[in-house]
Scaffold this active site. Structure first.
Site, PDB file in Angstrom:
ATOM      1  N   ARG A 143       7.430   6.382   2.496  1.00 27.51           N
ATOM      2  CA  ARG A 143       7.252   6.504   1.050  1.00 27.51           C
ATOM      3  C   ARG A 143       5.833   6.113   0.654  1.00 27.51           C
ATOM      4  O   ARG A 143       5.141   5.451   1.434  1.00 27.51           O
ATOM      5  CB  ARG A 143       8.217   5.530   0.348  1.00 27.51           C
ATOM      6  CG  ARG A 143       9.650   5.752   0.698  1.00 27.51           C
ATOM      7  CD  ARG A 143      10.351   4.450   1.087  1.00 27.51           C
ATOM      8  NE  ARG A 143      11.618   4.754   1.754  1.00 27.51           N
ATOM      9  CZ  ARG A 143      12.725   5.070   1.106  1.00 27.51           C
ATOM     10  NH1 ARG A 143      12.747   5.053  -0.203  1.00 27.51           N
ATOM     11  NH2 ARG A 143      13.805   5.388   1.764  1.00 27.51           N
TER      12      ARG A 143
ATOM     13  N   ASP B  69       8.365   3.694  -4.566  1.00 25.09           N
ATOM     14  CA  ASP B  69       9.116   3.480  -3.326  1.00 25.09           C
ATOM     15  C   ASP B  69      10.160   4.571  -3.115  1.00 25.09           C
ATOM     16  O   ASP B  69      10.810   4.607  -2.073  1.00 25.09           O
ATOM     17  CB  ASP B  69       9.799   2.096  -3.335  1.00 25.09           C
ATOM     18  CG  ASP B  69      10.635   1.870  -4.581  1.00 25.09           C
ATOM     19  OD1 ASP B  69      10.071   1.967  -5.689  1.00 25.09           O
ATOM     20  OD2 ASP B  69      11.838   1.616  -4.464  1.00 25.09           O
ATOM     21  N   ASN B  70      10.319   5.460  -4.103  1.00 30.00           N
ATOM     22  CA  ASN B  70      11.248   6.572  -3.951  1.00 30.00           C
ATOM     23  C   ASN B  70      10.513   7.901  -3.883  1.00 30.00           C
ATOM     24  O   ASN B  70      11.094   8.951  -4.172  1.00 30.00           O
ATOM     25  CB  ASN B  70      12.253   6.581  -5.107  1.00 30.00           C
ATOM     26  CG  ASN B  70      13.205   5.402  -5.058  1.00 30.00           C
ATOM     27  OD1 ASN B  70      13.420   4.820  -3.993  1.00 30.00           O
ATOM     28  ND2 ASN B  70      13.778   5.045  -6.191  1.00 30.00           N
TER      29      ASN B  70
ATOM     30  N   GLY C  89      16.374  -2.209   2.268  1.00 28.31           N
ATOM     31  CA  GLY C  89      17.286  -3.318   2.051  1.00 28.31           C
ATOM     32  C   GLY C  89      18.697  -3.030   2.537  1.00 28.31           C
ATOM     33  O   GLY C  89      19.498  -3.936   2.721  1.00 28.31           O
ATOM     34  N   ARG C  90      18.992  -1.749   2.680  1.00 25.72           N
ATOM     35  CA  ARG C  90      20.333  -1.391   3.174  1.00 25.72           C
ATOM     36  C   ARG C  90      20.296  -0.147   4.040  1.00 25.72           C
ATOM     37  O   ARG C  90      21.332   0.386   4.424  1.00 25.72           O
ATOM     38  CB  ARG C  90      21.290  -1.191   2.021  1.00 25.72           C
ATOM     39  CG  ARG C  90      20.803  -0.172   1.005  1.00 25.72           C
ATOM     40  CD  ARG C  90      21.901   0.126   0.047  1.00 25.72           C
ATOM     41  NE  ARG C  90      21.382   0.784  -1.147  1.00 25.72           N
ATOM     42  CZ  ARG C  90      22.158   1.235  -2.103  1.00 25.72           C
ATOM     43  NH1 ARG C  90      23.455   1.100  -2.008  1.00 25.72           N
ATOM     44  NH2 ARG C  90      21.638   1.810  -3.155  1.00 25.72           N
TER      45      ARG C  90
HETATM   46  P1  AMP Z   1      16.424   1.869  -5.241  1.00 24.78           P
HETATM   47  O1  AMP Z   1      16.058   1.654  -6.679  1.00 24.78           O
HETATM   48  O2  AMP Z   1      17.886   2.196  -5.029  1.00 24.78           O
HETATM   49  O3  AMP Z   1      15.552   2.865  -4.589  1.00 24.78           O
HETATM   50  O4  AMP Z   1      16.262   0.480  -4.484  1.00 24.78           O
HETATM   51  C1  AMP Z   1      15.174  -0.362  -4.639  1.00 24.78           C
HETATM   52  C2  AMP Z   1      15.177  -1.424  -3.587  1.00 24.78           C
HETATM   53  O5  AMP Z   1      16.392  -2.176  -3.625  1.00 24.78           O
HETATM   54  C3  AMP Z   1      15.046  -0.925  -2.161  1.00 24.78           C
HETATM   55  O6  AMP Z   1      14.261  -1.838  -1.460  1.00 24.78           O
HETATM   56  C4  AMP Z   1      16.468  -0.942  -1.657  1.00 24.78           C
HETATM   57  O7  AMP Z   1      16.543  -1.077  -0.261  1.00 24.78           O
HETATM   58  C5  AMP Z   1      17.016  -2.181  -2.352  1.00 24.78           C
HETATM   59  N1  AMP Z   1      18.474  -2.123  -2.500  1.00 24.78           N
HETATM   60  C6  AMP Z   1      19.187  -1.359  -3.366  1.00 24.78           C
HETATM   61  N2  AMP Z   1      20.510  -1.596  -3.226  1.00 24.78           N
HETATM   62  C7  AMP Z   1      20.646  -2.522  -2.258  1.00 24.78           C
HETATM   63  C8  AMP Z   1      21.761  -3.197  -1.653  1.00 24.78           C
HETATM   64  N3  AMP Z   1      23.018  -2.956  -2.026  1.00 24.78           N
HETATM   65  N4  AMP Z   1      21.501  -4.089  -0.681  1.00 24.78           N
HETATM   66  C9  AMP Z   1      20.248  -4.362  -0.297  1.00 24.78           C
HETATM   67  N5  AMP Z   1      19.165  -3.779  -0.824  1.00 24.78           N
HETATM   68  C10 AMP Z   1      19.352  -2.873  -1.792  1.00 24.78           C
HETATM   69 MG    MG Z   2      14.877   3.531  -3.022  1.00 25.93          MG
END
Ligand code: AMP
Ligand code: MG
Length: 530
Positions: free
Chosen positions: A197, A271-272, A99-100
């Site tokens: 992942r 996903d991590n 997502g980023r």
């Molecule tokens: P995470 O829990 O940080 O591993 O993120 C889970 C999901 O949310 C993943 O698909 C990330 O890419 C998305 N994500 C987290 N923060 C952002 C952000 N600021 N903008 C877009 N996608 C995000």
């Molecule tokens: Mg993540």
């Protein structure tokens, strides 16, 4: 530097390009460019990583700076975001994806290794859902420093090349209390052989898209597990099982490494979880300071504590079971997958024993005695507030000379305690009994192994780090970086390059967490907001 893109060339790619939000079917990735930022400025970079990539400081400060900030894409780069799903806190979450994070390219390093360069915080992608595609300075400093710290601890991890300040502000509701604030934005360039992942596989299984699943698994084996392939034959059920087994074994190794140094990932969603067994996605992670198996730094998980320190090996197994389910369509029967998952438990057990021997300074496992010592040491750590890192580090300095009094013998451990122990007679009784048994065991082990006490001490120091990246250290570096001053980021990067060495000039960073950090946000409690 040679740029290539096997991922896009060999796997199905989304026909639409650009960041429009969408469900992406039957494709492993979507082409999308980083969104430019106002004023990219390189704050810090990893010398080792730059060198591995064949980049000089002049390259990074010159032509690469706008690339690392997402403002320029070099000829030959073909940026994309990957499509993945995942189980979050035990529930299937559907499509998540980068997502980023935007992969700029794969590069072939001067030494022939293939590495992926990925910008985290580079702007919106089709997978950004409701978020902005950006990252704040605090989470970027934490990811940048911790990935390099883990690498130097010898723990499998994605790496970090650079930390760039974007010059833009990012809005975050850090405490989820409806009071968002603007914070400085940043971008980390991450580096790994692959960022795949468990969730990259799960999504196709959940969608019943066996064809894309097979292509992705085949690609993964070909590039990252080539030893599993038979020449001239495309992988079948046997190869997919062996692949799964290899992921199980690597994940077991990773879990034990985290336990060894007291690392708590904080968000072990599928996903991590890296398919290569790397530590990936540094978010609300933390380090165990006063030993507590129920510790989690993640306030979002404070209630259920699913991802607490002591639960990580079990969670690893649960996550692997999800990966096993995802690979099932390629294998067609459950038993071999179950058996491979059994290898996880065995590997975990074997590695845990090995780890405890090293932490205690022994060489050959004695089931009765060493089982007792390995369990008892954690009983001790739980009895009074004790810093896990300092305790194990100082254990190497204990002198088992029988002419010493109990007080003299245990004196080296003093710096590990968070409060004075004057009124803890039970604790001292347990500690002295433990040291009696350890001492006897060490005498026997030295005789059997032929090691000298000094060799034992040096070996223990290679397993028990002196310097870890305590959360309060991160917070101090962040406070300064947010004002545009990267000096502490750079100082800590330098310190953490040699975590096992005595660095007498940096004794302050080896001390217990200071009292002010006990309950401060960013030091002991972190939210997922980043
Ligand atoms: P995470 O829990 O940080 O591993 O993120 C889970 C999901 O949310 C993943 O698909 C990330 O890419 C998305 N994500 C987290 N923060 C952002 C952000 N600021 N903008 C877009 N996608 C995000
Ligand atoms: Mg993540």
């Amino acid at each position: 530097m040679r740029f290539e893109s096997t991922f896009l060339r060999e796997l199905p790619v989304d026909p639409e390009t650009g960041p429009r939000l969408r469900q992406v079917e039957k494709a492993c990735a979507s082409r999308v460019l980083p969104t430019p930022v106002s004023a990219p400025r390189l704050l810090a970079f990893s010398h080792e990583m730059a060198e591995e990539l064949g980049l000089s400081e002049a390259d990074l400060r010159g032509p690469f700076e706008p690339v690392l900030g997402g403002n320029e894409v070099l000829e030959g780069m073909d940026p994309y975001a990957a499509c993945y799903g995942g189980h979050q806190f035990g529930n299937w979450a559907g499509q998540l994806g980068d997502g980023r994070a935007i992969t700029l390219t794969e590069v072939r390093t001067p030494s022939g290794q293939r590495l992926e360069l990925q910008l985290k915080g580079a702007g919106r992608t089709p997978y950004s859902r409701r978020a902005d595609g950006r990252a704040v300075m605090r989470s970027s400093v934490r990811e940048f420093l911790c990935s390099e710290a883990m690498h130097h601890l010898g723990i499998p991890t994605t790496r970090a090349l650079s930390l760039v300040q974007t010059g833009d502000q990012v809005e975050r509701d850090m405490f989820y209390d409806g009071r968002p604030k603007f914070e400085p934005g940043a971008i980390v360039c991450r580096v790994a052989e692959s960022f795949l992942r468990f969730g990259n596989f799960e999504i196709f299984a959940y969608r019943g898209d066996e064809d894309t699943l097979r292509r992705l698994a085949t690609y993964t084996i070909k590039h990252f597990f080539p030893e599993l392939l038979s020449p001239g034959k495309s992988p079948g059920p046997d190869e997919f099982v062996r692949f799964y087994r290899e992921v199980c074994v690597r994940t077991a190794a990773l879990m034990v490494e985290w336990m060894r140094v007291g690392f708590v990932h904080g968000v072990m969603n599928t996903d991590n979880m890296s398919i290569l067994g790397l530590t990936i996605d540094y978010g609300p992670y933390g380090w165990v300071e006063d030993f507590d198996p129920s510790f989690t730094p993640n306030t979002t998980d404070a209630h259920g504590r699913r991802y607490r320190f002591g639960a990580q090996p079990r969670v690893g197994e649960w996550n692997l079971a999800q990966l096993g389910n995802a690979l099932y369509p390629l294998v067609g029967s459950v038993e071999p997958l179950e058996e491979a998952l059994g290898a996880y438990v065995e590997e975990l057990d074997r590695r845990q024993r090995e780890m405890m021997l090293k932490k205690l300074g022994l060489t050959r496992w004695d089931e009765d005695e060493d089982r007792f010592l390995s369990e008892e040491v954690f009983v001790l750590l739980s009895m009074v507030e004790t810093d896990m890192t300092i305790f194990f580090r100082k254990l190497a300095d204990i002198d088992f000379d029988p002419s010493l009094s109990p007080q003299e013998r245990r004196a080296p451990l003093e710096p590990a305690y968070y409060s004075p122990l004057l009124r803890e007679p039970d604790y001292f009784k347990t500690l002295d009994r433990f040291l009696d048994r350890l001492g006897a065991r060490v005498v026997r082990d030295l005789a059997e192994s032929g090691r000298s006490p000094e060799e034992r001490r040096q070996a223990m120091r290679r397993s028990n780090p002196k310097y870890i990246f305590r959360n309060y250290m991160a917070q101090l570096a962040i406070d300064r970086a947010e004002t545009g001053d990267p000096s502490l980021v750079q100082e800590l990067l330098e310190l953490l390059r040699r975590p096992y060495d005595e660095q007498p000039e940096h004794e302050e960073w080896a001390a217990r967490r200071p009292d002010w950090a006990r309950n401060r946000a960013g030091c002991s409690m972190l939210s997922c907001s980043s």
